[in-house]
Design a protein around this motif. Structure first.
Motif, mmCIF file in Angstrom:
data_model
loop_
_atom_site.group_PDB
_atom_site.id
_atom_site.type_symbol
_atom_site.label_atom_id
_atom_site.label_comp_id
_atom_site.label_asym_id
_atom_site.label_seq_id
_atom_site.Cartn_x
_atom_site.Cartn_y
_atom_site.Cartn_z
ATOM 1 N N LEU A 43 0.842 -1.181 0.000
ATOM 2 C CA LEU A 43 0.000 0.000 0.000
ATOM 3 C C LEU A 43 0.884 1.241 0.000
ATOM 4 C CD1 LEU A 43 -2.955 1.055 0.363
ATOM 5 C CD2 LEU A 43 -2.526 0.983 2.811
ATOM 6 N N LEU A 44 0.440 2.277 -0.707
ATOM 7 C CA LEU A 44 1.159 3.546 -0.772
ATOM 8 C C LEU A 44 0.376 4.603 -0.013
ATOM 9 C CD1 LEU A 44 3.404 5.349 -2.043
ATOM 10 C CD2 LEU A 44 1.811 5.750 -3.925
ATOM 11 N N LYS A 45 1.070 5.348 0.857
ATOM 12 C CA LYS A 45 0.446 6.468 1.560
ATOM 13 C C LYS A 45 1.330 7.694 1.382
ATOM 14 C CE LYS A 45 -2.363 4.074 4.906
ATOM 15 N NZ LYS A 45 -2.815 3.999 6.276
ATOM 16 N N VAL A 46 0.753 8.736 0.798
ATOM 17 C CA VAL A 46 1.465 9.991 0.569
ATOM 18 C C VAL A 46 1.183 10.900 1.765
ATOM 19 C CG1 VAL A 46 1.653 11.966 -0.984
ATOM 20 C CG2 VAL A 46 1.269 9.687 -1.920
ATOM 21 N N PHE A 47 2.197 11.668 2.199
ATOM 22 C CA PHE A 47 2.014 12.542 3.355
ATOM 23 C C PHE A 47 2.734 13.876 3.143
ATOM 24 C CE2 PHE A 47 5.705 9.882 4.137
ATOM 25 C CZ PHE A 47 6.675 10.791 4.523
ATOM 26 N N SER A 48 2.265 14.874 3.863
ATOM 27 C CA SER A 48 2.889 16.194 3.845
ATOM 28 C C SER A 48 4.034 16.208 4.845
ATOM 29 C CB SER A 48 1.854 17.264 4.206
ATOM 30 O OG SER A 48 2.483 18.520 4.326
ATOM 31 N N GLY A 54 6.082 13.493 0.846
ATOM 32 C CA GLY A 54 6.815 12.239 0.892
ATOM 33 C C GLY A 54 5.837 11.088 0.767
ATOM 34 N N TYR A 55 6.348 9.871 0.871
ATOM 35 C CA TYR A 55 5.464 8.702 0.791
ATOM 36 C C TYR A 55 5.990 7.576 1.669
ATOM 37 C CZ TYR A 55 8.891 6.773 -2.515
ATOM 38 O OH TYR A 55 10.046 6.320 -3.098
ATOM 39 N N ASN A 56 5.075 6.730 2.075
ATOM 40 C CA ASN A 56 5.382 5.483 2.773
ATOM 41 C C ASN A 56 4.894 4.333 1.919
ATOM 42 O OD1 ASN A 56 6.431 6.648 5.141
ATOM 43 N ND2 ASN A 56 4.400 6.823 6.053
ATOM 44 N N VAL A 57 5.675 3.258 1.878
ATOM 45 C CA VAL A 57 5.239 2.002 1.284
ATOM 46 C C VAL A 57 5.024 1.052 2.452
ATOM 47 C CG1 VAL A 57 5.834 0.066 -0.211
ATOM 48 C CG2 VAL A 57 6.488 2.390 -0.877
ATOM 49 N N LEU A 58 3.825 0.504 2.528
ATOM 50 C CA LEU A 58 3.478 -0.400 3.623
ATOM 51 C C LEU A 58 3.288 -1.808 3.091
ATOM 52 C CD1 LEU A 58 1.860 2.512 4.083
ATOM 53 C CD2 LEU A 58 1.345 1.382 6.210
ATOM 54 N N GLU A 61 0.315 -3.392 6.305
ATOM 55 C CA GLU A 61 0.112 -2.298 7.259
ATOM 56 C C GLU A 61 1.355 -1.913 8.061
ATOM 57 O OE1 GLU A 61 -3.452 -2.765 9.574
ATOM 58 O OE2 GLU A 61 -4.509 -3.703 7.911
ATOM 59 N N THR A 62 2.522 -2.429 7.684
ATOM 60 C CA THR A 62 3.782 -2.070 8.334
ATOM 61 C C THR A 62 4.628 -1.280 7.341
ATOM 62 O OG1 THR A 62 3.751 -4.086 9.670
ATOM 63 C CG2 THR A 62 5.876 -2.980 9.429
ATOM 64 N N ILE A 63 5.125 -0.121 7.775
ATOM 65 C CA ILE A 63 5.942 0.699 6.886
ATOM 66 C C ILE A 63 7.254 -0.027 6.602
ATOM 67 C CG2 ILE A 63 7.225 2.858 6.639
ATOM 68 C CD1 ILE A 63 5.096 4.187 8.426
ATOM 69 N N ILE A 64 7.525 -0.259 5.303
ATOM 70 C CA ILE A 64 8.795 -0.876 4.916
ATOM 71 C C ILE A 64 9.705 0.141 4.234
ATOM 72 C CG2 ILE A 64 7.902 -3.233 4.812
ATOM 73 C CD1 ILE A 64 7.835 -2.915 1.721
ATOM 74 N N ILE A 65 9.120 1.199 3.683
ATOM 75 C CA ILE A 65 9.905 2.286 3.077
ATOM 76 C C ILE A 65 9.264 3.603 3.480
ATOM 77 C CG2 ILE A 65 10.654 3.399 0.933
ATOM 78 C CD1 ILE A 65 10.611 0.612 -0.374
ATOM 79 N N ARG A 66 10.073 4.499 4.043
ATOM 80 C CA ARG A 66 9.613 5.858 4.352
ATOM 81 C C ARG A 66 10.522 6.776 3.555
ATOM 82 N NH1 ARG A 66 6.579 8.870 7.591
ATOM 83 N NH2 ARG A 66 7.315 10.927 8.197
ATOM 84 N N GLN A 67 9.943 7.516 2.623
ATOM 85 C CA GLN A 67 10.715 8.391 1.743
ATOM 86 C C GLN A 67 10.197 9.815 1.887
ATOM 87 O OE1 GLN A 67 13.292 6.906 -0.221
ATOM 88 N NE2 GLN A 67 13.898 9.033 -0.229
ATOM 89 N N GLY A 89 6.280 6.835 -5.574
ATOM 90 C CA GLY A 89 5.890 5.706 -4.721
ATOM 91 C C GLY A 89 5.256 4.576 -5.515
ATOM 92 N N GLU A 90 4.453 4.915 -6.507
ATOM 93 C CA GLU A 90 3.833 3.891 -7.352
ATOM 94 C C GLU A 90 4.889 3.131 -8.151
ATOM 95 O OE1 GLU A 90 0.953 6.169 -9.549
ATOM 96 O OE2 GLU A 90 -0.535 6.049 -7.934
ATOM 97 N N LEU A 91 5.936 3.834 -8.595
ATOM 98 C CA LEU A 91 7.031 3.164 -9.306
ATOM 99 C C LEU A 91 7.751 2.187 -8.372
ATOM 100 C CD1 LEU A 91 8.847 2.732 -11.762
ATOM 101 C CD2 LEU A 91 10.153 4.753 -11.033
ATOM 102 N N VAL A 92 7.983 2.602 -7.132
ATOM 103 C CA VAL A 92 8.631 1.730 -6.152
ATOM 104 C C VAL A 92 7.787 0.475 -5.919
ATOM 105 C CG1 VAL A 92 9.259 1.522 -3.710
ATOM 106 C CG2 VAL A 92 9.932 3.553 -5.003
ATOM 107 N N ILE A 93 6.488 0.631 -5.756
ATOM 108 C CA ILE A 93 5.606 -0.528 -5.548
ATOM 109 C C ILE A 93 5.611 -1.432 -6.772
ATOM 110 C CG2 ILE A 93 3.172 -1.205 -5.332
ATOM 111 C CD1 ILE A 93 2.863 0.971 -3.236
ATOM 112 N N SER A 94 5.597 -0.840 -7.952
ATOM 113 C CA SER A 94 5.649 -1.636 -9.180
ATOM 114 C C SER A 94 6.919 -2.482 -9.221
ATOM 115 C CB SER A 94 5.583 -0.711 -10.394
ATOM 116 O OG SER A 94 5.790 -1.423 -11.576
ATOM 117 N N LYS A 95 8.036 -1.890 -8.837
ATOM 118 C CA LYS A 95 9.301 -2.642 -8.823
ATOM 119 C C LYS A 95 9.241 -3.778 -7.804
ATOM 120 C CE LYS A 95 12.391 0.908 -10.564
ATOM 121 N NZ LYS A 95 13.743 1.460 -10.446
#
Length: 116
Positions: A43-48, A54-58, A61-67, A89-95
């Motif tokens: 899951l991708l969550k974008v944040f201010s 920035g974005y988190n990849v979960l 439900e556990t953050i594995i990447i915080r960018q 973030g979508e590119l990271v999830i695709s990879k």
């Protein structure tokens, strides 16, 4: 003659048991695969960030990447827009889904028109 009948009955029972086992095991892999799919949900969550986006990849439900900064550039700078963070973030999830390393290259940022 009695031995022939017994052998025939035993053969039919054995064949029936094998057939039942094959049919019952045939349906189980689909259930197992479905279970594995639901367990590995990305899951991708974008944040201010206050300074940008920035974005988190979960994973489940556990953050594995915080960018919170743009990767690969030499400055520590947040994404300028929510959309830029989302596209990256979508590119990271695709990879990750394609079993590739989630490393972003500068050329990929340029091809997505990410401002940095």
């Amino acid at each position: 003659m009695m031995n022939t009948i017994k052998k025939t009955v035993l053969g039919i029972c054995f064949f029936s048991a094998i057939l039942i086992l094959i049919i019952s095991f045939r349906n189980k892999p689909d259930n197992i695969i479905e279970s594995e799919k639901t367990e590995n949900k990305l899951l991708l969550k974008v944040f201010s960030t206050g300074e940008g986006w920035g974005y988190n990849v979960l994973l489940n439900e556990t953050i594995i990447i915080r960018q919170d900064i743009i990767p690969v550039i030499q400055m520590n700078k947040a994404f300028q827009s929510e959309n830029d963070a989302r596209k990256t973030g979508e590119l990271v999830i695709s990879k990750l889904r394609n079993s590739k390393k989630p490393i972003i290259k500068k050329a990929e940022l340029d091809s997505m028109n990410i401002k940095y």
